[in-house]
Design a protein around this motif. Structure first.
Motif, short mmCIF file in Angstrom:
data_model
loop_
_atom_site.label_atom_id
_atom_site.label_comp_id
_atom_site.label_asym_id
_atom_site.label_seq_id
_atom_site.Cartn_x
_atom_site.Cartn_y
_atom_site.Cartn_z
N LYS A 24 -6.82 -8.28 3.31
CA LYS A 24 -6.05 -8.95 2.24
C LYS A 24 -5.78 -7.99 1.09
N ASN A 25 -6.81 -7.25 0.68
CA ASN A 25 -6.67 -6.30 -0.41
C ASN A 25 -5.64 -5.22 -0.06
N GLU A 28 -2.12 -6.57 -0.17
CA GLU A 28 -1.67 -6.72 -1.55
C GLU A 28 -1.24 -5.38 -2.14
N HIS A 31 2.12 -4.41 -0.74
CA HIS A 31 3.20 -5.18 -1.38
C HIS A 31 3.49 -4.64 -2.78
N GLU A 32 2.44 -4.38 -3.55
CA GLU A 32 2.61 -3.86 -4.90
C GLU A 32 3.30 -2.49 -4.87
#
Length: 78
Positions: A24-25, A28, A31-32
């Motif tokens: 998940k990290n 993220e 995506h960032e």
């Protein structure tokens, strides 16, 4: 002199959840980084794309590891 530290036993009981958190990290961050490319110069954009490819490879490897851990848990190995 003897080593007074004892190694902790291998505790795999939370590996699936730990790996899920790492995935998940990493997703993220991927995506960032894609959003940040909108404001990056061509050289930075190239570097971000390369890093995101490595992130995608890591995510796939982590998913495989998570499957192995889930199978081990199902088979009572954990």
């Amino acid at each position: 002199m003897a080593n007074s530290r004892q190694r902790k036993p291998d505790d795999r009981s939370n590996n699936v959840e730990r790996i899920q958190g790492i995935i998940k990290n990493t997703e993220e961050k991927l995506h960032e980084a894609e959003i940040s490319m909108e404001f990056a110069d061509p050289m930075q954009s190239k570097m971000v794309k390369e890093k995101n490819e490595r992130r995608k490879q890591s995510i796939e490897a982590l998913k495989d590891e998570m499957k192995d851990e889930m199978a081990a848990r199902k088979n009572g190995e954990v």
